[in-house]
Design an enzyme around this catalytic site. Structure first.
Site, mmCIF file in Angstrom:
data_model
loop_
_atom_site.group_PDB
_atom_site.id
_atom_site.type_symbol
_atom_site.label_atom_id
_atom_site.label_comp_id
_atom_site.label_asym_id
_atom_site.label_seq_id
_atom_site.Cartn_x
_atom_site.Cartn_y
_atom_site.Cartn_z
ATOM 1 N N SER A 1 0.855 -1.186 0.000
ATOM 2 C CA SER A 1 0.000 0.000 0.000
ATOM 3 C C SER A 1 0.889 1.233 0.000
ATOM 4 O O SER A 1 2.035 1.177 0.459
ATOM 5 C CB SER A 1 -0.893 0.001 1.250
ATOM 6 O OG SER A 1 -1.522 1.254 1.433
ATOM 7 N N TYR B 1 -2.983 -0.098 10.776
ATOM 8 C CA TYR B 1 -2.781 -0.577 9.405
ATOM 9 C C TYR B 1 -1.446 -0.102 8.845
ATOM 10 O O TYR B 1 -0.695 -0.878 8.246
ATOM 11 C CB TYR B 1 -3.937 -0.099 8.529
ATOM 12 C CG TYR B 1 -3.852 -0.522 7.085
ATOM 13 C CD1 TYR B 1 -4.260 -1.794 6.694
ATOM 14 C CD2 TYR B 1 -3.376 0.349 6.109
ATOM 15 C CE1 TYR B 1 -4.199 -2.188 5.370
ATOM 16 C CE2 TYR B 1 -3.303 -0.033 4.783
ATOM 17 C CZ TYR B 1 -3.723 -1.303 4.412
ATOM 18 O OH TYR B 1 -3.647 -1.679 3.092
#
Length: 337
Positions: free
Chosen positions: A140, A153
């Site tokens: 990501s 996260y």
């Protein structure tokens, strides 16, 4: 692209994992689907078969190493030797760090980071003796640039990035035929914003620009076919964010502090009864199949031109060279007048 391989996809019941399973199936691969939610898993298996692939749904929690190992053994017993392993599964908490319980942070790390470690370890144990195989990590932009409200996260994805870099150097040292690569994703229209544990006042949303999960799936498929590249950046927003973080990280801190709270929430109040998949699958409560797409179809892009450029470097270089040549020719003409 290759076809007829045995592919394992974790987090295959929804979102990017669901779309990736369909993409591999469309080229004739056999796909083992790993996730906790059996409703989504069974629907994903039907998707794979409809796309032309062979499906094997295996309920498993990637945070549990023994479950992952048993799933891999079953996949090989039914489908054959695993050629490609794609780690996608994750969970998280939308909240300021001070409002996240230690157990929730631990659980997010166990799923989103250790789940990748478990999958990779199991895959390597099978692939290294055969000197063949590819492991694709779903990264990501947040693996390299932290943002507010996603500390759990971001921390896990940063860990995945460091793990990937360390593992890659070890595989290069071995001189093995096993490859690994990582694909850093932009904001994607997945069901996570409807099922991730949230303490935000309003409904969570991906930070625009938003891309459809099929964009991410095509990137994972390409990476599996071209694992020699150490990492891929998908989406212009990913490239812009990571480049800005290299050049002006402090300025980006202040920008995100000012904009990062509102940009991750819609103007709709959060439903206090929305499902949360941190501790149990979201589809386990109501038997609902969430599919690959979230609730932002009207704002999500179906393609990424930056991804096309990453997949066609020769064409991009030729176009850039042609543009420079035309510019040089124009300059010469002006000088010769």
């Amino acid at each position: 692209m290759d076809g007829g391989r045995v592919v394992v996809v974790t987090g295959a019941s929804g979102g990017i994992g669901r779309a990736a399973a369909r993409a591999f199936a469309a080229q004739g691969d056999k796909v083992a689907l790993l996730a906790r939610g059996e409703t989504g898993l069974n629907a994903a298996a039907e998707d794979v078969r409809a796309a032309g692939g062979e499906a094997l749904a295996i309920p498993a929690d990637v945070a549990d190493y023994e479950q992952v190992r048993a799933a891999a053994e079953r996949a090989e017993a039914v489908l054959g030797p695993i050629d490609v392993w794609v780690n996608v599964a994750f969970s998280s908490v939308f909240s300021q760090f001070v409002d996240i319980e230690p157990a929730e942070f631990k659980r997010t790390t166990e799923v989103t980071y250790l789940g990748f470690v478990h999958g990779t370890k199991v895959a390597l144990d099978l692939m290294l003796p055969r000197d063949h195989g590819t492991i694709v990590q779903t990264g990501s932009a947040l693996a390299k640039r932290g943002i507010p409200l996603q500390s759990a996260y971001c921390g896990a994805k940063h860990a995945v990035q460091g793990f990937h870099e360390s593992l890659r150097t070890e595989l290069l040292h071995r001189g093995t035929g096993v490859r690994t690569t990582i694909v850093h994703m932009p904001a994607v229209n997945t069901p996570q914003f409807d099922w991730v544990e949230s303490r935000l006042p309003n409904h969570a949303q991906p930070v625009p620009p938003i891309y459809q999960p099929e964009v991410a799936a095509r990137a994972l498929l390409y990476a599996a076919d071209h694992p020699e590249r150490r990492e891929y950046w998908i989406g212009g927003s990913t490239v812009a964010t990571l480049l800005a973080n290299r050049v002006v990280p402090g300025l980006l801190d202040r920008y995100l502090a000012r904009t990062g709270f509102d940009s991750q929430q819609t103007d709709r109040p959060r439903d206090p009864h929305q499902p949360a998949n941190l501790w149990r699958p979201a589809d386990g409560k109501d038997g609902h199949d969430y599919g690959a797409h979230g609730s932002f179809d009207d704002r999500a892009h179906p393609r990424s031109y930056q991804m096309w450029a990453a997949q066609h470097p020769v064409a991009v270089a030729a176009a850039a060279g042609g543009a420079l040549g035309l510019a040089a020719l124009g300059l010469l003409r002006r000088r010769c007048r």
